[in-house]
Motif scaffolding. Sequence first.
Motif, PDB file in Angstrom:
ATOM      1  N   HIS A 287      31.262 -15.796  40.852  1.00 22.17           N
ATOM      2  CA  HIS A 287      31.605 -17.004  40.504  1.00 22.17           C
ATOM      3  C   HIS A 287      32.727 -17.581  41.455  1.00 22.17           C
ATOM      4  O   HIS A 287      33.738 -17.035  41.824  1.00 22.17           O
ATOM      5  CB  HIS A 287      31.877 -16.992  38.878  1.00 22.17           C
TER       6      HIS A 287
ATOM      7  N   SER B 165      22.665 -11.977  34.128  1.00 22.84           N
ATOM      8  CA  SER B 165      22.623 -11.976  35.596  1.00 22.84           C
ATOM      9  C   SER B 165      22.521 -10.445  36.224  1.00 22.84           C
ATOM     10  O   SER B 165      22.253 -10.344  37.111  1.00 22.84           O
ATOM     11  CB  SER B 165      23.321 -12.775  36.453  1.00 22.84           C
TER      12      SER B 165
ATOM     13  N   MET C 109      29.956  -5.995  34.415  1.00 24.09           N
ATOM     14  CA  MET C 109      30.464  -7.085  34.364  1.00 24.09           C
ATOM     15  C   MET C 109      32.283  -7.155  34.655  1.00 24.09           C
ATOM     16  O   MET C 109      32.605  -6.259  33.705  1.00 24.09           O
ATOM     17  CB  MET C 109      30.229  -7.622  32.894  1.00 24.09           C
TER      18      MET C 109
ATOM     19  N   ASP D 222      33.396 -12.656  37.544  1.00 25.92           N
ATOM     20  CA  ASP D 222      33.696 -13.745  36.939  1.00 25.92           C
ATOM     21  C   ASP D 222      34.918 -14.111  36.536  1.00 25.92           C
ATOM     22  O   ASP D 222      35.542 -13.429  35.913  1.00 25.92           O
ATOM     23  CB  ASP D 222      32.825 -13.652  35.582  1.00 25.92           C
TER      24      ASP D 222
ATOM     25  N   SER E 185      26.627 -14.617  32.832  1.00 28.37           N
ATOM     26  CA  SER E 185      26.823 -13.515  33.928  1.00 28.37           C
ATOM     27  C   SER E 185      26.363 -12.197  33.335  1.00 28.37           C
ATOM     28  O   SER E 185      25.566 -11.513  34.067  1.00 28.37           O
ATOM     29  CB  SER E 185      28.532 -13.593  33.834  1.00 28.37           C
TER      30      SER E 185
ATOM     31  N   VAL F 251      28.768  -8.570  38.776  1.00 25.19           N
ATOM     32  CA  VAL F 251      29.177  -9.664  38.548  1.00 25.19           C
ATOM     33  C   VAL F 251      30.603  -9.895  38.683  1.00 25.19           C
ATOM     34  O   VAL F 251      31.490  -9.183  37.548  1.00 25.19           O
ATOM     35  CB  VAL F 251      28.773 -10.551  37.355  1.00 25.19           C
TER      36      VAL F 251
ATOM     37  N   THR G 218      31.102 -19.038  31.410  1.00 24.86           N
ATOM     38  CA  THR G 218      29.971 -18.467  32.052  1.00 24.86           C
ATOM     39  C   THR G 218      29.546 -17.057  31.634  1.00 24.86           C
ATOM     40  O   THR G 218      28.773 -16.429  32.209  1.00 24.86           O
ATOM     41  CB  THR G 218      30.560 -18.411  33.480  1.00 24.86           C
TER      42      THR G 218
END
Length: 326
Positions: A148, A229, A236, A216, A226, A214, A222
Amino acid sequence: MAKAVRFYETGGPEVLRYEDVEVGEPGPGQVRLRHVAVGLNYADTYFRNGTYPIPLANGMGVEASGVVQAVGEGVSHVAVGDRVTYTGFMNTLGAYSTERLIPAAPLIKLPETIAFETAAAMTMRGLTASYLMRRLYDFKPGDSILLHAAAGGVGLIVSQWAKLLGLTVIGTVSTDAKAELARAHGCDHTINYSHEDVAKRVRELTDGVGVNVVFDSVGRTTFMGSLDSLKRRGLMVCVGTASGTIEPFDPQILAIKGSLFLTRPALADYIADPAEKAALAGELFGHVGSGRIKIEINQHYALQDAVQAHRDLESRKTTGSSIFVI
């Protein structure tokens, strides 16, 4: 007389004041440092608006580069005339200044291959990218990440570092111009979150599998996208909360979405050990000094323009890194 930006109450950018300050002689464990360039980071806004509570009145900023002017008793790892850079948290507040006293411990000697402006633009962002890429996940060539704010200061460094590791990089951006910048720095794919469904597009780009990791830095708006995804047993990494703190959630959702892992790391915990900080900085300086990673300084401000700098930062008008030039 030295100048500094200070604040006496929390609030918007307008609470910042540009003032004359007295700088005395360094005490034990301190140095007096003349700044050449000062970093502007999104974390600065968290101190200013009260997200990170601190005693007031206080200085602003946690990252800068400059030249050591004097050293206090017990200081041995830096000397008068040394080129240094630093970043930190509470122990380095007060970077928005022309000259200051600072504990010597956070200071990192700056190689001649790294300019002062580059150092101020990258010490926090670069060390963040360093631990994200080298400490959180055992990346292998062919792995994929969702990044991101890919056109931001950390994002541009992470993208380039990821390509050095042979990763596929999917970056989110808010404009076509930012997408172009992100692709120029290593993003294989970009997603404009202003009109695209991020998780859906990630699934399309990964043949329905999702990404390994991810990163983030946005937070509240988000977070769920996330998680959606990630591939099964993906990681994460909540590395910031630009859109606000993440709302409480039931950890069971991590199992439901594929036995996901979740971490909320902080740079301070990865540079607390001097040896680890030196290792992370050494790898970063090596990449930047050799040109393998380029630092984009896209905004330059005078220190007295700190109010406008914070407004630009929070309105997402900036790309890459921003600095104050002394």
